[in-house]
Design a protein around this motif. Structure first.
Motif, PDB file in Angstrom:
ATOM      1  N   PRO A 194       0.969  -1.114   0.035  1.00 42.50           N
ATOM      2  CA  PRO A 194      -0.331  -0.214  -0.012  1.00 42.50           C
ATOM      3  C   PRO A 194       0.667   1.329   0.004  1.00 42.50           C
ATOM      4  CG  PRO A 194       0.203  -1.185   2.144  1.00 42.50           C
ATOM      5  CD  PRO A 194       0.526  -2.157   1.443  1.00 42.50           C
ATOM      6  N   GLY A 195       0.294   1.907  -0.507  1.00 46.56           N
ATOM      7  CA  GLY A 195       0.670   3.918   0.179  1.00 46.56           C
ATOM      8  C   GLY A 195       1.680   3.505  -1.566  1.00 46.56           C
ATOM      9  N   LEU A 196       1.217   3.552  -2.670  1.00 46.80           N
ATOM     10  CA  LEU A 196       2.066   3.544  -3.637  1.00 46.80           C
ATOM     11  C   LEU A 196       2.455   4.630  -4.130  1.00 46.80           C
ATOM     12  CD1 LEU A 196       2.529   0.770  -5.790  1.00 46.80           C
ATOM     13  CD2 LEU A 196       4.086   1.440  -4.641  1.00 46.80           C
ATOM     14  N   GLY A 197       3.287   5.493  -4.843  1.00 45.60           N
ATOM     15  CA  GLY A 197       2.846   7.570  -5.206  1.00 45.60           C
ATOM     16  C   GLY A 197       2.732   6.946  -6.543  1.00 45.60           C
ATOM     17  N   ASN A 198       2.668   8.079  -6.850  1.00 41.55           N
ATOM     18  CA  ASN A 198       1.828   8.276  -8.379  1.00 41.55           C
ATOM     19  C   ASN A 198       2.764   8.252  -9.302  1.00 41.55           C
ATOM     20  OD1 ASN A 198      -0.683   9.065  -7.465  1.00 41.55           O
ATOM     21  ND2 ASN A 198      -0.710  11.112  -7.720  1.00 41.55           N
ATOM     22  N   GLY A 199       2.715   7.971 -10.703  1.00 47.14           N
ATOM     23  CA  GLY A 199       3.861   8.190 -11.151  1.00 47.14           C
ATOM     24  C   GLY A 199       3.267   6.543 -12.432  1.00 47.14           C
ATOM     25  N   THR A 200       4.290   6.485 -13.205  1.00 49.63           N
ATOM     26  CA  THR A 200       4.505   5.255 -14.213  1.00 49.63           C
ATOM     27  C   THR A 200       4.877   4.293 -14.179  1.00 49.63           C
ATOM     28  OG1 THR A 200       4.475   7.215 -16.358  1.00 49.63           O
ATOM     29  CG2 THR A 200       4.920   4.994 -16.759  1.00 49.63           C
ATOM     30  N   TYR A 201       4.714   3.148 -13.741  1.00 51.24           N
ATOM     31  CA  TYR A 201       5.317   1.629 -12.904  1.00 51.24           C
ATOM     32  C   TYR A 201       5.258   0.687 -14.432  1.00 51.24           C
ATOM     33  CZ  TYR A 201       4.010   3.502  -8.654  1.00 51.24           C
ATOM     34  OH  TYR A 201       4.434   3.946  -7.476  1.00 51.24           O
ATOM     35  N   THR A 202       6.394  -0.660 -14.271  1.00 50.29           N
ATOM     36  CA  THR A 202       6.327  -0.724 -15.836  1.00 50.29           C
ATOM     37  C   THR A 202       6.622  -2.361 -14.645  1.00 50.29           C
ATOM     38  OG1 THR A 202       8.406   0.699 -16.145  1.00 50.29           O
ATOM     39  CG2 THR A 202       8.545  -1.251 -16.804  1.00 50.29           C
ATOM     40  N   VAL A 203       5.869  -3.306 -15.580  1.00 47.67           N
ATOM     41  CA  VAL A 203       5.854  -4.276 -15.124  1.00 47.67           C
ATOM     42  C   VAL A 203       6.588  -5.364 -16.140  1.00 47.67           C
ATOM     43  CG1 VAL A 203       3.974  -6.427 -14.826  1.00 47.67           C
ATOM     44  CG2 VAL A 203       3.270  -4.143 -14.993  1.00 47.67           C
ATOM     45  N   ALA A 204       7.764  -5.642 -15.600  1.00 43.37           N
ATOM     46  CA  ALA A 204       8.085  -6.652 -16.467  1.00 43.37           C
ATOM     47  C   ALA A 204       8.360  -8.665 -15.872  1.00 43.37           C
ATOM     48  CB  ALA A 204       9.949  -6.608 -16.530  1.00 43.37           C
ATOM     49  N   TRP A 205       7.773  -9.118 -17.020  1.00 44.89           N
ATOM     50  CA  TRP A 205       7.905 -10.524 -16.373  1.00 44.89           C
ATOM     51  C   TRP A 205       8.053 -11.797 -17.714  1.00 44.89           C
ATOM     52  CZ3 TRP A 205       5.572 -13.278 -20.825  1.00 44.89           C
ATOM     53  CH2 TRP A 205       4.642 -12.786 -21.928  1.00 44.89           C
ATOM     54  N   GLN A 206       7.966 -13.038 -17.207  1.00 39.88           N
ATOM     55  CA  GLN A 206       9.036 -14.161 -17.747  1.00 39.88           C
ATOM     56  C   GLN A 206       8.598 -15.358 -17.530  1.00 39.88           C
ATOM     57  OE1 GLN A 206      13.340 -14.010 -18.003  1.00 39.88           O
ATOM     58  NE2 GLN A 206      13.664 -15.436 -18.616  1.00 39.88           N
ATOM     59  N   ALA A 207       7.875 -16.190 -18.100  1.00 42.61           N
ATOM     60  CA  ALA A 207       8.283 -17.708 -17.813  1.00 42.61           C
ATOM     61  C   ALA A 207       7.899 -18.460 -18.950  1.00 42.61           C
ATOM     62  CB  ALA A 207       6.240 -17.643 -18.281  1.00 42.61           C
TER      63      ALA A 207
END
Length: 734
Positions: free
Chosen positions: A105-118
């Protein structure tokens, strides 16, 4: 006794073929190692979305089953710091494949990047990245990884190993099947033995290499990780790792099979007297022909059953970890895939064995070629039936044959098979023209000419050199005529010997003649009291260098004579050339098949496009352009960054523009204009009017680009009343 053919002199054509195989394997093996078979079909939050508050978790939905770990999903804040909880959540339900990771909880505003691998269910690694924003997009975001999973040097090596593994299986299984079912005498041929053993060694070596490469191939991509024992332990717990270990165990059984094939089975098919046994030893240890035939039959039956079991098990190691193990009807697809691989091995492996037998072995019997021709025809029938089912299962629709990479590769494979079948038809015609059946007639003709030795020479030369017997018959006739026309002494000697045998009261002196040393001169034989002159003793110290040189010259002469006699047979020469052409096409076919197994099936690609509104996953990425500019006036130099999110047609895209001076500081200008043009469809220019949102920042919402394809972005920057410049860049819209 092992039968050996001429020394292995590789022709220029075969050397070029080997080089072509290596280059094709390197090219195609490294070209498509990272093709995705499972694909991301959705995410929460969605790609490129802006949410009011930070979500509790990030969830990903896939088109088919995947294997993931705690580090498979990473969420990075605008500064590149990892903010997820580091624990994978299994959110699968029914046919839905879904995984996620929690967020604090409590993440600030802005652009987040999701990197995934499977790792997809068919053993291929997949990866990707996307962004979402909380509150509003930030000026900066974490860098997206550029190298896909399974790419780079490790991916190229793994792809080459997969191609060579297929080749090793084809050579080993197909070569052994040719020996057992078509030509048992080939078990004595050195070139055939080398082919099968090298196929086994190739498959074993590539299997070990693939097992070691699995860790970097599905993970870091760093070649040094092949020595990571912890990673290897994790690989052994996966389905692909279990398949590779099972293959190694079956290869141990295959080694025993090969040892028996070229040991007991080869000895059982040695010709009579080939082992150098004397007449006395042969009489003492004579074997009943019926017993020997029964022994051969039992060996053939046992090797046939054992070989089928081992080959089926080896083929199953591919079926349990490749396309057949996932998707539609896996319970039917896996046995069909095994049959498909066995048919490929029987056809192409037998073809390779026939090729080396024709070039580097004694003449191949017509019956053996005909047996292989029947087996090859049956293999083609099995390939056609199983290939139709696999095509329907992996492609699904007619349009996918031309609209997807998998479909186009499949069409190429079908075309190569058609070419191969056409060349095989030519080979069958050459087979029908082989003339072994005339050997007995020519031998009899030579015997009627008055010389049994000449007739025997005809048969022996035809068997040894592969030359048609009818070509030798003239030589035999000439030999017989020459001997019949020999001088009178030879004729009188023959008559005297005949009279002596027929006489009822032979001369006592003639009875001693057989005991006389045949090396003694005739005068000495008639006078027993005469002492024979001592023979000169041979040199006990020959020059080894000269002897070795003579031996090499004699070997070269024998090789040249054998090749000349072999190539004088037009039927077998034509058969060798057609089989070589078949083998060349088969090499290309094997490479295309390997690439096909590393390509996303058309049915999967269609499902992904349907789930993403008709767009491919590759097109669902934001388009980011960096455009340097120089208006030519004071403070006219700078850099423009253009973000188009999500960067696809048919949707309302958001365009963000930022201008900065050479020092990287945001800069304002009096005017900027943006437009899009697609010349292929004569669309545009479509103007975009961005609004000024802050120093050096502009934004435009609802940017509509009606069709996918290559668009031209035109950016006009004016820094004064008279200083302006227009920069044009290409942008790919999905």
């Amino acid at each position: 006794m092992v039968t050996t053919g001429p020394p292995a002199r590789r022709s220029a054509v075969l050397r070029m073929l080997v080089v072509a195989v290596a280059l094709a394997g390197a090219l195609f093996g490294g070209a498509v190692p990272a093709s995705a078979h499972a694909a991301l079909t959705g995410s929460t939050p969605a790609q490129g979305s802006v949410v009011d508050r930070a979500p509790e978790q990030v969830a990903l939905t896939f088109s088919e089953g995947v294997a993931m770990g705690d580090d498979s999903i990473r969420v990075l804040d605008p500064h590149g710091k990892r903010v997820d909880r580091g624990k994978l959540r299994n959110l699968c339900s029914g046919a839905t494949v879904k995984y996620g990771t929690g967020l604090p909880p409590g993440l600030g505003n802005g652009t987040y990047t999701v990197a995934w691998q499977a790792v997809s269910a068919d053993s291929h690694p997949v990866s990707g990245a996307f962004t979402f924003s909380v509150g509003a997009p930030s000026k900066s975001s974490a860098a997206v990884p550029q190298q896909e999973a399974g790419g780079g040097l490790v991916g190229a090596l793994y792809g080459i190993a997969r191609c060579l593994a297929y080749a090793g299986f084809v050579l080993m299984a197909g070569g052994a099947a040719f020996v057992v079912a078509c030509r048992p005498a080939a078990a004595l041929v050195r070139s055939v033995q080398r082919l099968v053993v090298q196929g086994w060694a190739l498959l074993t070596g590539t299997t070990v290499a693939m097992l070691l490469l699995r860790t970097p191939y599905t993970g870091s991509g760093d070649l040094a990780d092949v020595f990571d024992l912890g990673g290897l332990q994790q690989v052994l717990l996966t389905k692909p790792g279990a398949a590779l270990v099972s293959r190694l165990l079956l290869l141990a059984a295959a080694a025993l099979f090969v040892a028996v094939l070229f040991g007991a089975f080869a000895r059982a098919h040695e010709p009579a007297g080939a082992g150098g046994t004397t007449d006395a030893e042969g009489e003492a240890g004579a074997v009943d022909p019926a017993e020997e035939a029964r022994r051969r039959k039992d060996l053939t039956f046992g090797l046939g059953i054992g070989g089928v079991i081992v080959a089926t098990g080896l083929a199953a190691t591919w079926a349990m970890a490749e396309h057949a193990s996932t998707g539609l009807q896996p319970a039917v697809a896996m046995p069909v895939d095994v049959l498909h691989l066995l048919a490929v091995a029987a056809w192409l492996g037998g073809l390779a064995t026939l090729l080396v037998s024709l070039y580097w072995g004694p003449p191949v019997e017509r019956t053996a070629v005909r047996r292989f021709s029947r087996i090859a025809f049956g293999s083609v029938v099995v390939l056609a039936a199983t290939g139709v089912y696999q095509s329907w299962r992996q492609v699904g629709t007619w349009s996918a044959l031309t609209g997807t990479a998998y479909g186009r590769l499949l069409l190429l494979k079908v075309g190569l098979v058609a070419v191969l079948v056409g060349i095989a038809w030519v080979s069958r015609r050459w087979t029908a023209r082989l003339g072994e059946a005339r050997a007995a007639e020519d031998t009899a003709a030579a015997a009627e000419a008055g010389d049994t030795a000449a007739a025997t020479d005809v048969a022996d030369a035809a068997q040894e050199a592969g030359e048609p017997v009818e070509r030798q018959s003239a030589k035999a006739a000439g030999k017989a005529t020459g001997k019949a026309a020999a001088g009178a002494p030879a004729a009188s000697s023959t008559a005297t010997a005949t009279a002596t045998v027929a006489s009822p009261d032979p001369d006592p002196a003639s009875e001693e003649t057989p005991d006389t040393d045949p090396e003694v001169a005739p005068e000495t034989a008639l006078n027993p009291d005469t002492d024979p002159e001592p023979e000169p003793e041979p040199s006990t110290d020959p020059d080894p260098t000269r002897a070795a040189q003579l031996a090499r010259q004699q070997a070269a002469l024998r090789t040249a004579r054998t090749k000349r006699l072999r190539d004088a047979d037009p039927e077998r020469l034509g058969l060798r050339r057609s089989v070589l052409a078949e083998a060349s096409v088969a090499v290309v076919l094997l490479v295309v098949t390997t690439v096909l197994t590393a390509t996303e099936p058309a049915r999967t690609a269609a499902a992904v496009q349907a789930a993403s509104g008709g767009q491919s996953t590759a097109s669902n990425q934001p388009q980011v352009l960096t455009v340097p500019f120089d208006t030519g006036g004071p403070h006219g130099k700078g850099t423009a960054r253009v973000d188009l999110d999500p960067g696809r047609s048919g949707n309302a895209n958001e365009l963000r523009l930022r201008l900065s001076d050479p020092s990287g500081k945001a800069m304002d200008v009096p005017e900027v204009k943006v437009s899009f043009t697609q010349k292929a469809k004569k669309l545009g220019p479509l103007p975009v009017v961005p609004r000024h949102t802050g120093t050096g920042h502009w934004r435009a919402s609802g940017v509509q680009l009606p069709v996918p394809g290559q668009w031209q972005l035109s950016l006009l920057v004016r820094t004064s009343d008279i200083d302006q410049v227009t920069e044009i860049r290409n942008v790919k819209i999905g």
